[in-house]
Motif scaffolding. Structure first.
Motif, short mmCIF file in Angstrom:
data_model
loop_
_atom_site.label_atom_id
_atom_site.label_comp_id
_atom_site.label_asym_id
_atom_site.label_seq_id
_atom_site.Cartn_x
_atom_site.Cartn_y
_atom_site.Cartn_z
N UNK A 170 40.65 1.64 3.55
CA UNK A 170 40.94 0.21 3.60
C UNK A 170 41.81 -0.16 4.80
N UNK A 171 42.31 0.84 5.51
CA UNK A 171 43.22 0.60 6.63
C UNK A 171 42.42 0.56 7.93
N UNK A 172 42.34 -0.61 8.56
CA UNK A 172 41.55 -0.75 9.78
C UNK A 172 42.06 0.16 10.90
N UNK A 173 43.37 0.38 10.96
CA UNK A 173 43.91 1.26 12.00
C UNK A 173 43.43 2.70 11.82
N UNK A 174 43.34 3.13 10.57
CA UNK A 174 42.84 4.48 10.30
C UNK A 174 41.36 4.60 10.65
N UNK A 175 40.60 3.58 10.32
CA UNK A 175 39.17 3.61 10.64
C UNK A 175 38.98 3.68 12.15
N UNK A 176 39.77 2.88 12.89
CA UNK A 176 39.68 2.91 14.35
C UNK A 176 40.08 4.28 14.89
N UNK A 177 41.16 4.86 14.32
CA UNK A 177 41.59 6.18 14.78
C UNK A 177 40.47 7.21 14.63
N UNK A 178 39.82 7.21 13.49
CA UNK A 178 38.76 8.18 13.24
C UNK A 178 37.62 8.00 14.21
N UNK A 179 37.21 6.77 14.44
CA UNK A 179 36.10 6.54 15.35
C UNK A 179 36.48 6.85 16.80
N UNK A 180 37.75 6.61 17.16
CA UNK A 180 38.21 6.97 18.50
C UNK A 180 38.19 8.48 18.70
N UNK A 182 36.02 10.44 17.38
CA UNK A 182 34.63 10.89 17.33
C UNK A 182 33.74 9.86 18.03
N UNK A 183 33.91 9.71 19.34
CA UNK A 183 33.16 8.66 20.05
C UNK A 183 31.65 8.87 19.94
N UNK A 184 30.96 7.76 19.78
CA UNK A 184 29.50 7.80 19.70
C UNK A 184 28.97 8.05 18.32
N UNK A 185 29.83 8.39 17.36
CA UNK A 185 29.38 8.63 15.99
C UNK A 185 29.59 7.37 15.15
N UNK A 186 28.61 7.02 14.38
CA UNK A 186 28.67 5.82 13.55
C UNK A 186 28.71 6.20 12.07
N UNK A 187 29.15 5.23 11.29
CA UNK A 187 29.15 5.39 9.82
C UNK A 187 29.99 6.57 9.36
N UNK A 188 31.06 6.89 10.10
CA UNK A 188 31.95 7.96 9.64
C UNK A 188 32.66 7.52 8.35
N UNK A 189 33.08 6.26 8.32
CA UNK A 189 33.67 5.71 7.10
C UNK A 189 32.65 4.78 6.46
N UNK A 190 32.15 5.19 5.31
CA UNK A 190 31.15 4.43 4.58
C UNK A 190 31.66 4.15 3.17
N UNK A 191 31.45 2.93 2.72
CA UNK A 191 31.92 2.53 1.39
C UNK A 191 33.42 2.78 1.24
N UNK A 192 34.16 2.57 2.36
CA UNK A 192 35.61 2.76 2.41
C UNK A 192 36.01 4.22 2.20
N UNK A 193 35.10 5.15 2.48
CA UNK A 193 35.38 6.57 2.30
C UNK A 193 34.94 7.38 3.51
#
Length: 362
Positions: A170-180, A182-193
């Motif tokens: 639920x934390x947008x900063x955490x979601x951004x950190x994870x995607x940063x 793993x560049x180029x990867x999508x849907x790492x966080x799905x259904x808030x998990x």
């Protein structure tokens, strides 16, 4: 200063530690997921390890604590590596045979290597609060989604100040950190998990989402049954191109806060606030909880609070009022619900009128 402790277990996956030590008092809450094994193990070792390194003259105190977490988490998976030759890649056909795997890792909890390996498979969050002896400073170490909240009186109202970091989907900063990471990867966080699987983004354990060797994660670790990561998770990883672990972090965030006389601190596993999921908006939940701490009703809760009679364990009363108050029907529903999360709470009253420290536990 008075310290009150209570819990309402359903799954018995929470552990709470209160540890007086040289520099003050430590409160630690471990919220296990998929079992209580790692929460139990970590609660027995990690608080003392942090206490041993806690040196106020250390200019790199935060880094020292982070390194303790990193080293502790790595120590959970090293026993699994130690069962195999150093150059094992686990891609050979022999590891397709469950019998060959179990010959190495053991067959169940009666085998020490199996029992030890389980600690790397399951997980736990960690919240640590350290109050110095002068009760002037608080250090909060966050790993996961348990809460540390300071109640401070402002204009005759106890205002909640969330002083922990929330590491979940639920934390947008955490979601951004994870995607940063793993560049180029999508849907790492799905259904808030994370990978559609785990609600928290940081925790101890869960090494199936951390180890670099995918054959180890997919072909060996699942036999430390019951495996919390199912085959579908790895199939989804293949479909979405997720091949750059770790996807879970064991790095805590650390902050220091100034305390004021009269502050009330609440340390709680996520089950306390989440119990309001269906009837109180997320942004209002700690306002409601702090109203209850200060002995007031809050109409957003939907029921009246139980009033204390005589000496009262504030933490126990807070749990009861948050979950059901005087509503007998709601109480019966909550106590009978096998799906309800564990709720663990420690309340610290910093009022200067109290010269002693008292622990009340139910």
């Amino acid at each position: 200063m008075r310290v009150y402790q209570s819990k309402l277990p359903t799954k018995d996956e929470d552990r709470t530690i209160i540890l007086p030590f040289e520099h003050g008092t430590m409160i630690a809450i471990f919220d296990g997921h998929h079992s209580n094994e790692l929460a139990e193990f970590a609660s027995q070792h990690l608080p003392q390890m942090v206490a041993n390194c806690f040196d106020l003259t250390d200019q790199n105190l935060d880094e020292s604590i982070v390194e303790i977490f990193r080293t502790f988490d790595q120590s959970l998976v090293e026993p699994i590596y130690a069962l195999f030759p150093p150059d094992e890649d686990w891609t050979g056909p022999e590891w397709e045979d469950p019998g060959n795997v179990h010959e190495v890792i053991g067959y169940g909890q009666d085998d020490p290597q199996f029992k030890q390996g389980r600690l790397a498979i399951v997980g736990t969050t960690v919240l640590i609060g350290i109050i110095d002896k002068k009760k002037e400073s608080l250090w909060v170490v966050s790993l996961g989604d348990s809460y540390a909240v300071c109640g401070r009186m402002e204009n005759e109202r106890m205002v909640p100040i969330v002083i922990s970091d929330n590491h979940n989907g639920h934390n947008d900063k955490e979601i951004k950190r994870i995607h940063d990471e793993h560049p180029g990867e999508e849907n790492i966080v799905r259904y808030d998990r994370v990978l559609g699987y785990l609600a928290v983004t940081r925790a101890l354990g869960n090494h199936q989402l951390k180890v670099q060797s995918q054959p180890l994660a997919r072909r060996i670790m699942p036999y430390f049954y019951p495996s919390p990561v199912c085959t579908d998770t790895f199939e989804a990883c293949d479909h979405n191109g997720h091949h750059t672990p770790p996807y879970m972090s064991s790095t805590p965030t650390i902050h220091r806060y100034d305390l004021l006389p009269g502050d009330v601190l609440v340390f709680a596993s996520d089950g306390l606030a989440d119990s309001m999921y269906y009837h109180v908006a997320r942004e209002d939940r700690w306002d409601v909880i702090m109203s209850l701490v200060s002995g007031e009703d809050d109409e957003r809760l939907g029921w009246k609070a139980i009033r204390p009679e005589g000496p009262t364990n504030i933490a126990e009363l807070l749990i009861k009022n948050t979950l059901f108050g005087v509503n007998a029907e709601k109480m019966a529903e909550e106590l009978a619900d096998p799906g309800r999360d564990d709720v663990s709470v420690v309340v610290v009253d910093l009022a200067t009128s109290h010269s002693s420290t008292r622990l009340l536990s139910s």
